[in-house]
Write a protein that holds these residues in place. Structure first.
Motif, short mmCIF file in Angstrom:
data_model
loop_
_atom_site.label_atom_id
_atom_site.label_comp_id
_atom_site.label_asym_id
_atom_site.label_seq_id
_atom_site.Cartn_x
_atom_site.Cartn_y
_atom_site.Cartn_z
N UNK A 122 0.82 -1.21 0.00
CA UNK A 122 0.00 0.00 0.00
C UNK A 122 0.86 1.26 0.00
N UNK A 123 2.11 1.13 0.47
CA UNK A 123 3.02 2.28 0.50
C UNK A 123 3.75 2.48 -0.82
N UNK A 124 3.69 1.50 -1.69
CA UNK A 124 4.38 1.61 -2.98
C UNK A 124 3.69 2.69 -3.81
N UNK A 125 4.43 3.70 -4.20
CA UNK A 125 3.82 4.83 -4.92
C UNK A 125 4.34 4.97 -6.34
N UNK A 126 5.37 4.24 -6.67
CA UNK A 126 5.92 4.32 -8.02
C UNK A 126 5.34 3.20 -8.86
N UNK A 127 5.21 3.46 -10.13
CA UNK A 127 4.83 2.38 -11.03
C UNK A 127 3.36 2.31 -11.34
N UNK A 128 3.05 1.40 -12.26
CA UNK A 128 1.70 1.29 -12.81
C UNK A 128 1.48 -0.14 -13.30
N UNK A 137 0.50 -6.30 -17.20
CA UNK A 137 1.88 -5.81 -17.27
C UNK A 137 2.11 -4.81 -16.14
N UNK A 138 3.37 -4.65 -15.76
CA UNK A 138 3.71 -3.84 -14.60
C UNK A 138 5.05 -3.16 -14.84
N UNK A 172 -6.30 0.16 -10.93
CA UNK A 172 -6.31 1.10 -9.81
C UNK A 172 -5.52 0.52 -8.64
N UNK A 173 -4.21 0.51 -8.80
CA UNK A 173 -3.31 0.01 -7.75
C UNK A 173 -2.25 1.06 -7.47
N UNK A 174 -1.59 0.94 -6.32
CA UNK A 174 -0.67 1.99 -5.88
C UNK A 174 0.72 1.87 -6.48
N UNK A 175 1.08 0.67 -6.97
CA UNK A 175 2.45 0.50 -7.47
C UNK A 175 2.55 -0.58 -8.52
N UNK A 184 4.49 -7.18 -8.47
CA UNK A 184 5.04 -8.32 -9.21
C UNK A 184 6.01 -7.86 -10.30
N UNK A 185 6.87 -6.92 -9.92
CA UNK A 185 7.91 -6.44 -10.84
C UNK A 185 9.16 -6.11 -10.03
N UNK A 186 10.29 -5.94 -10.70
CA UNK A 186 11.51 -5.55 -9.98
C UNK A 186 11.39 -4.24 -9.21
N UNK A 187 10.39 -3.42 -9.54
CA UNK A 187 10.19 -2.16 -8.83
C UNK A 187 9.74 -2.39 -7.38
N UNK A 188 9.39 -3.62 -7.04
CA UNK A 188 9.01 -3.95 -5.67
C UNK A 188 10.19 -4.49 -4.86
N UNK A 189 11.39 -4.32 -5.36
CA UNK A 189 12.58 -4.89 -4.71
C UNK A 189 12.78 -4.33 -3.29
N UNK A 190 12.56 -3.03 -3.11
CA UNK A 190 12.72 -2.45 -1.77
C UNK A 190 11.69 -3.00 -0.80
N UNK A 191 10.46 -3.15 -1.27
CA UNK A 191 9.41 -3.71 -0.43
C UNK A 191 9.73 -5.16 -0.08
N UNK A 192 10.24 -5.90 -1.05
CA UNK A 192 10.59 -7.30 -0.81
C UNK A 192 11.72 -7.40 0.22
#
Length: 294
Positions: A119-125, A160-161, A183-186, A189-197
């Motif tokens: 929910x805190x992920x703000x980058x990406x689409x 796609x993400x 309508x999602x925040x980030x 399921x992409x490398x852009x979630x690496x920090x969250x992971x």
């Protein structure tokens, strides 16, 4: 005996009022109290809130996990047991609970933290593509480093993400019947979630994964296994990896599965499986009425 798989839907299948008939069951009271102590809020209140709080990622994931776990408990009370389990994204956590890999509380704590981070992920689409030219899409994804295939749901539906510029460029470049920004925040399921992971990893490391009682097909590797260490490794990779649901669906007949029960709200997964595999009996269990029909 008919060889049966239980499958568990993820975010997107939630609905206002889900689980209402389950919440009144005496058998559910301890579980709901346990959830309230962990979460700091009431799952029944959120699920039955008319302002659709249940569709806020922070609430959606713990609510789905709790409702689907209650359905698992009810199925077990009836003496039912699957021969194999799988879950779509968040649903994989319920699949692991159903397979005895961890207890309800451990799974809910993981899901709570996952929901907070996502929910805190703000980058990406993210965007869903319906009826797209798959060869054209694969070519586009090979040429770009800022977009990935997040959900391979079936031959006619993918998600796609990536970066907003990248996702919009791919949507504009390929032919599809429909292209729907989600309508999602980030960029889930992409490398852009690496920090969250990375932030999620310490909590996941602290949870002991038991050997599964039945084989599990994981999102990032749809080959069946019961090994706890392998299942944990696959779950670690899930936040940044693709959901390979089309391959999971194709694996079902290879494992001798004749019947699939979607345990949770909606009929998304049985719909996807129906379009991918023929000859498998499909059922849905989302309420006490459905359980009574089992």
């Amino acid at each position: 005996m008919v060889k049966t798989a239980w499958v568990f839907p993820g975010q997107g299948s939630q609905a206002i009022g889900m689980g209402s008939d389950l919440f009144a069951r005496p058998a559910a009271q301890d579980r709901l109290q346990q959830a309230a102590q962990i979460l700091g809020w009431s799952v029944p209140e959120i699920c039955q809130s008319d302002d659709d709080k249940v569709s806020n990622t922070l609430y959606t994931q713990p609510c789905l996990y709790t409702v689907e776990s209650l359905l698992v408990d009810e199925l077990r009370q009836q003496g039912q047991q699957p021969d194999l389990v799988a879950g779509h994204s968040l649903g994989e956590y319920v699949a692991l609970y159903a397979a005895g890999v961890f207890e309800f509380e451990a799974g809910l704590r993981l899901v709570q933290r996952r929901a907070e981070l996502m929910s805190q992920a703000s980058d990406g689409m993210m965007a869903a593509l319906i009826g797209c030219d798959r060869d054209q899409l694969d070519q586009q994804l090979q040429e770009r480093s800022d977009v990935v295939l997040a959900n391979d749901n079936n031959a006619g539906q993918v998600v796609i993400s990536g970066t907003p510029d990248g996702v919009n460029a791919v949507m504009a470049a390929i032919k599809s019947k429909r292209a729907i920004p989600l309508n999602v925040s980030g960029a889930f399921h992409s490398p852009m979630m690496a920090d969250a992971a990375a932030a999620f990893q310490p909590l996941l490391d602290a949870v002991t994964f038991q050997s599964a009682t039945v084989p599990v097909l994981s999102n990032v590797d749809p080959t069946p296994t019961v090994e706890g260490a392998v299942l944990k490794d696959r779950l670690i990779r899930q936040m940044t990896g693709s959901v390979r649901w089309r391959e999971i669906s194709l694996q079902l007949p290879d494992e001798g599965i004749e019947r699939v029960v979607e345990v949770g709200p909606g009929k998304v997964l049985t719909g996807l499986i129906k379009r991918t595999c023929s000859g498998i009996a499909l059922e849905n269990v989302s309420s006490l009425a459905d359980l009574a029909a089992e």
